[in-house]
Design a protein around this motif. Structure first.
Motif, PDB file in Angstrom:
ATOM      1  N   TYR A  41      85.896  16.270  -6.024  1.00  0.00           N
ATOM      2  CA  TYR A  41      85.994  15.324  -6.008  1.00  0.00           C
ATOM      3  C   TYR A  41      85.477  14.225  -5.695  1.00  0.00           C
ATOM      4  O   TYR A  41      85.381  14.232  -3.890  1.00  0.00           O
ATOM      5  CB  TYR A  41      87.643  15.703  -5.273  1.00  0.00           C
ATOM      6  N   GLY A  42      85.142  13.056  -6.128  1.00  0.00           N
ATOM      7  CA  GLY A  42      84.796  11.899  -5.317  1.00  0.00           C
ATOM      8  C   GLY A  42      83.023  12.560  -6.199  1.00  0.00           C
ATOM      9  O   GLY A  42      82.827  12.932  -7.662  1.00  0.00           O
ATOM     10  N   PRO A  43      81.968  11.245  -5.833  1.00  0.00           N
ATOM     11  CA  PRO A  43      82.400  10.524  -5.165  1.00  0.00           C
ATOM     12  C   PRO A  43      83.230   9.448  -5.153  1.00  0.00           C
ATOM     13  O   PRO A  43      82.988   8.274  -4.676  1.00  0.00           O
ATOM     14  CB  PRO A  43      80.425  10.129  -5.034  1.00  0.00           C
ATOM     15  N   SER A  44      82.954   8.825  -7.082  1.00  0.00           N
ATOM     16  CA  SER A  44      83.848   8.277  -7.772  1.00  0.00           C
ATOM     17  C   SER A  44      85.321   8.082  -8.233  1.00  0.00           C
ATOM     18  O   SER A  44      85.161   8.692  -9.629  1.00  0.00           O
ATOM     19  CB  SER A  44      82.556   6.961  -8.619  1.00  0.00           C
ATOM     20  N   ALA A  45      85.925   8.137  -7.246  1.00  0.00           N
ATOM     21  CA  ALA A  45      87.382   8.808  -8.115  1.00  0.00           C
ATOM     22  C   ALA A  45      88.802   8.393  -8.387  1.00  0.00           C
ATOM     23  O   ALA A  45      88.500   7.600  -6.486  1.00  0.00           O
ATOM     24  CB  ALA A  45      87.935  10.360  -8.009  1.00  0.00           C
ATOM     25  N   ARG A  53      82.332  12.358  -1.726  1.00  0.00           N
ATOM     26  CA  ARG A  53      81.837  13.984  -2.417  1.00  0.00           C
ATOM     27  C   ARG A  53      83.279  14.694  -1.399  1.00  0.00           C
ATOM     28  O   ARG A  53      82.298  15.191  -0.546  1.00  0.00           O
ATOM     29  CB  ARG A  53      80.825  14.235  -2.510  1.00  0.00           C
ATOM     30  N   TYR A  72      76.654   9.274   0.138  1.00  0.00           N
ATOM     31  CA  TYR A  72      76.828   8.418  -0.962  1.00  0.00           C
ATOM     32  C   TYR A  72      76.870   7.252  -0.137  1.00  0.00           C
ATOM     33  O   TYR A  72      76.947   6.093  -1.761  1.00  0.00           O
ATOM     34  CB  TYR A  72      78.121   8.722  -1.678  1.00  0.00           C
TER      35      TYR A  72
END
Lengths: 377, 576
Positions: A41-45, A53, A72
């Motif tokens: 999940y992530g780092p850009s969600a 992340r 990140y």
């Protein structure tokens, strides 16, 4: 009782001082079990405010372990060799929502290192800053919780309250995020009593009580992310009935003179952290009503020294260790951010929870990734 | 004459397969074609013939298990054929044993652990013992070893339990899944164990039922079968859904299907007249759908590397994928496949029975119908999991293989059988001119009056026509392919099959007795195996107590037993 707070560079910070100690890296006990997999999940969600992340080790629904990677958003900040007020420009930008906490902790370390007696009124001004920051942050955390639940109405109302607090901060301190407010030698502030706080209290009281009465909302928080740990800090500790609060300890800010009362709860879960944050908003408003802001200055000194400055930020203990050389420049600096400790607590509290619990639990800790991946040079 | 020719071919193929297994399997294939021809007048022979034909073709490319698998495999089929053509109790029993013993030998030869083979044999012999006692009783009341009408329902009830053991129905589930899963039987044996050996159980029940005079007892027994069937459907499907073993999932799915078949037999026994006839047709169609689709699915299980669904590897093949999807949709009870027709028919029979009964007893078929529907839902989930992890998600190295062509062929047959299923419902077809449906192209469920109807051929045609129209209007679909966005990170591990079913494990943790072990492994206890294990342990304990207290090697005790026996016999002699 002596309580360890966390790692501050090469030191271990305790509630009553600091000592040099070895780095103890806590390794995850995770061993891949049959059927488990790494859900990233992530780092850009969606749902994340900052780049982070989360490696969720799961069997599907049931969470075995969560490994948080906050790097990140890493930054190397050149501070060593800079003069104090120049360094402050960087410090206040480490984590904008916590600018007051960062700059005050940093300045308190400097002032202690140089043996400066800070005027009492200035200390009260600093309390006002931190408590306004706490109100804003706690409102935002609660807003994030309502957002995770899809509660659009309280979410918008809370955001409006956050905006109101920002406007108050902007009005009295000249910047909504306290940039340029604190400096070595004084403070930039509009003198007088802070107005319009009773409106915030009234509106928040209504919202807070409505949320507590919402079974759908509190069902998502109760029993979610239980953590009762002696190493806890901030609202996470206080939600587990541990009366840990830097404001209650001798840190150089006269909280006791304002009749500060510690807010606790006993469920140790996300619901407890929500309640503690709500109660703290009322407590902060109560303290702010007793403060009369004054523009104060003090005389700078040029000397050599080292010390730790510590404050109770909205998410827990925040501390700086600073060494200043005889030219008035920073020669060493370490930071202990509350988020670095809260991430560890969050990971522990997620074990045996389920997927849908995650956003509520994550938000309840009030973690700011920006203050973790910071390296000073 | 044809029977003798087939028997001769089967015997020859057994002998030849000792030296050349490919020729042996080819001869089995020829014999199977003749059995299919023979089966045009007997559905059980038709079903078995189709399964054996495909199994023989698959085995030619699959069998690398040494020289014993092929002769034992064909011998087991010979036994089944004897069961199907027998007209007396002795032949039937001989066939029954010829079928079971080679299967036991194959499981034993390919064993990983000892107990699956022994369990298979123990349950197999329990089945034989029950059937034998029923047959002896039949002989005593009819004075004939030939299948003749039975005035008493007792042989039917006793033999049914014997056949149920072979079908792997509750409480004898371990008979079905244990050897397939834990013994890791070869895929071709798994196919015939699951498709045709259980079919022999169905055949046995229907055969003896057809000889037995209907009475209130057989009707009440039908309700018991409804209950047992419903329970097996639900638990078979539930355990299939949470099973991680490639063949184990299919074995549990067989239990679910056999539960449905038993439910159909229950309706057949309870009802009278047209409904009874309809229920029998549905039962036979269900057996056909299950046997053929399950055979194809076991072929897929034989084509993968590894036993665990989360980690299997399979060669990439479009043919296998299409075939597999057809088979899985049929097993999921979706139209226009034959499995869809069977599932529809079963639910219709149950609800018609509830309507016809029109009493408090109506609640039983309604509950059974609901359980069967729930089971079908879970079975769909299980098969989606199976097909996804064996055919869709995994990407192998090679493109296509002969084995995947066989899978595709079985899949197409399942589809064609579905759209032509009118031939199995003679007397239950009609037309709907106002809807443009020609006479004979609508299957109508009927209990004396029409209840419902479906038209599998029209569904197939509509699917085809609508697809063509869509294609004609919009042309070739525009496909835009893009890189998968994984939050800016490189794609890592896939969602595991275990995770797919874990929501059910968590939700039904009380029912499945799900535990989280100390090492955090999630584990669902197999209650059927645990029950069997506890029973065996209790029996062992009882035997030990008996041996140490009663048969304790003490001379004085034995003298006492002898005196006691002497007194009892003397008293009995005086009394009698």
């Amino acid at each position: 009782m002596r309580r360890k707070i966390g790692k501050l560079g090469k030191f271990c910070l305790y509630n009553d001082g600091y000592v040099e100690c070895e780095e103890k890296i806590e390794k995850s006990a995770y061993t891949p079990a049959y059927g488990s997999f790494d859900f990233v999940y992530g780092p850009s969600a969606g749902g994340l405010m900052e780049s982070v992340r989360l490696d969720i080790i799961t069997f599907g629904e049931y969470i075995r372990d969560v490994i948080v990677n906050p790097y990140y958003k890493s930054r190397t900040i050149k501070i060593k060799g800079k003069e104090i007020n120049d360094a402050l420009l960087y410090i206040e930008r480490i984590n904008a929502p916590f600018t007051a906490s960062h700059t005050i902790a940093f300045l308190m370390a400097i002032e202690k290192a140089l043996g400066i007696e800070v005027p009492y009124e200035l200390l009260l001004d600093r309390i006002a800053e931190i408590e306004l920051e706490r109100i804003r942050n706690n409102l935002l955390v609660i807003e994030r919780l309502t957002e995770a639940a899809g509660f659009q109405v309280p979410m918008s109302s809370l955001l409006w309250l956050v905006e109101k607090v920002n406007r108050i901060i902007g009005k009295y301190f000249g910047h909504r995020y306290f940039f340029g407010v604190n400096y070595y030698g004084g403070i930039n502030v509009e003198e007088g009593k802070i107005k319009d706080l009773e409106i915030i209290e009234k509106e928040f009281n209504e919202l807070f009580n409505s949320l507590i009465e919402s079974r759908i909302f509190i069902d998502r928080l109760q029993g979610n992310g239980i953590i009762k740990n002696e190493d806890s800090i901030g609202p996470a500790a206080r939600a587990a009935n541990l009366e840990y609060d830097a404001r209650n300890e001798e840190i150089g800010l006269p909280y006791k003179d304002l009749g500060f009362k510690i807010s606790t709860y006993d469920s140790a879960d996300a619901f407890g952290r929500f309640i503690v944050r709500g109660k703290e908003i009322f407590e902060s408003l109560n303290m702010l009503s007793r403060i009369n802001l004054k523009k104060i200055e003090y005389t700078n000194r040029l000397a050599e020294g080292k010390a730790v400055g510590r404050v109770e930020s909205p998410s827990g203990d925040l501390a700086y260790y600073v060494e200043v050389n005889n030219k008035g420049k920073i020669s060493e600096i370490y930071l202990l951010s509350p988020s670095s400790i809260n991430i560890r607590l969050f990971s522990k509290s997620m074990v045996k929870n389920i997927f849908t619990d995650l956003p509520f639990n994550w938000e309840s800790f009030g973690i700011w990734i920006s203050e973790i991946g910071v390296k000073f040079e | 004459m044809l029977c003798l020719l087939i028997l001769f071919l089967l015997l020859v193929s057994i002998v030849i397969s000792l030296f050349n297994r490919k020729i042996g399997y080819s001869l089995l294939g020829i014999a199977s074609v003749l059995i299919i021809y023979q089966g045009l007048h007997c559905i059980f022979l038709l079903i078995a013939g189709i399964v054996w034909l495909f199994s023989s073709a698959f085995s030619i490319f699959y069998d690398n298990y040494g020289k014993w698998l092929s002769p034992l495999f064909i011998t087991s089929i010979l036994g089944m054929y004897i069961v199907l053509i027998s007209n007396n109790y002795l032949e039937f029993l001989a066939g029954w044993e010829i079928m079971s013993i080679p299967a036991y030998a194959i499981i034993g030869l390919n064993k990983k652990i000892d107990y699956p083979a022994f369990t298979f044999m123990a349950f197999g012999e329990l089945s034989t013992a029950l059937i034998l006692s029923a047959f002896i009783y039949s002989y005593s009341i009819t004075d004939s070893i030939y299948f003749t009408e039975l005035s008493s329902p007792l042989p039917f009830i006793i033999s049914t339990f014997g056949f149920i053991v072979k079908m792997g129905i509750f409480p004898f589930l371990v008979m079905e899944w244990l050897p397939i899963t834990h013994g890791s039987a070869p895929a071709n044996l798994s196919a015939i164990l699951s498709a045709t050996m259980t079919l022999m159980g169905v055949y046995g029940i229907i055969k003896i039922a057809s000889l037995t005079q209907r009475s209130i007892v057989t009707q009440d027994f039908g309700f018991i079968l409804l209950g047992m069937g419903g329970f097996s459907v639900f638990f078979g499907a539930l355990y299939a859904y949470v099973s991680e073993h490639v063949k184990g999932l299919l074995a549990f799915s067989t239990i679910e299907n056999n539960g449905s078949i038993l439910t159909g037999i229950g309706v057949y026994l309870i009802s009278n007249g047209i409904l009874s006839h309809f229920a029998l047709d549905v039962t036979l169609v269900f057996a056909l759908a299950h046997s053929i689709a399950k055979t194809g699915l076991f072929f897929i299980s034989g084509d993968v590397e590894g036993e665990s669904l989360s980690y299997v590897k399979i060669a990439k093949s479009l043919r296998g994928k299409i075939g597999g999807i057809l088979l899985a949709t049929s097993m999921s009870g979706l139209l226009p496949n034959i499995g869809g027709v069977a599932a529809w028919g079963l639910l219709e029979s149950l609800f018609m029975l509830a309507y016809v009964e029109h009493s408090i007893l109506s609640i039983i078929p309604i509950i059974s119908g609901s359980i069967v529907a729930m089971g079908e839902g879970l079975a769909t989930g299980a098969l989606i999991k199976f097909i996804s992890y064996t055919q869709i998600f995994k990407i192998g190295k090679t493109e296509g293989s002969t084995k995947s062509s066989i899978i595709l062929l079985v899949g197409i047959i399942i589809l064609l059988l579905g759209s032509d299923s009118y031939i199995f419902f003679k007397g239950f077809t009609a037309g709907a001119p106002c809807l443009g449906m020609l006479e004979g192209l609508l299957i109508v469920s009927n209990y004396g009056k029409p209840f419902g109807g479906i038209s599998p051929l029209y569904i197939l045609l509509l699917l085809f026509i609508i697809s063509l129209i869509t294609f004609g209007i919009f042309g070739k679909p525009k496909i835009r392919r893009s890189e998968t966005w994984n939050n800016g990170e490189k794609l890592e591990e896939q969602y595991s099959s275990f995770a797919l079913a874990n929501n059910i494990r968590m939700m039904l943790s009380k029912l499945l007795r799900t535990k989280i072990l100390e090492n955090e492994v999630v584990f669902s206890a197999d209650i059927f195996w645990e029950a069997m294990y506890s029973l065996a342990k209790a029996y062992k304990k009882f035997s030990r107590i008996l041996s140490t207290s009663y048969m304790n090697s003490s001379l004085s005790y034995y003298i006492f037993y002898m005196i006691l026996a002497f007194i009892i016999i003397t008293l009995l002699a005086v009394i009698i």
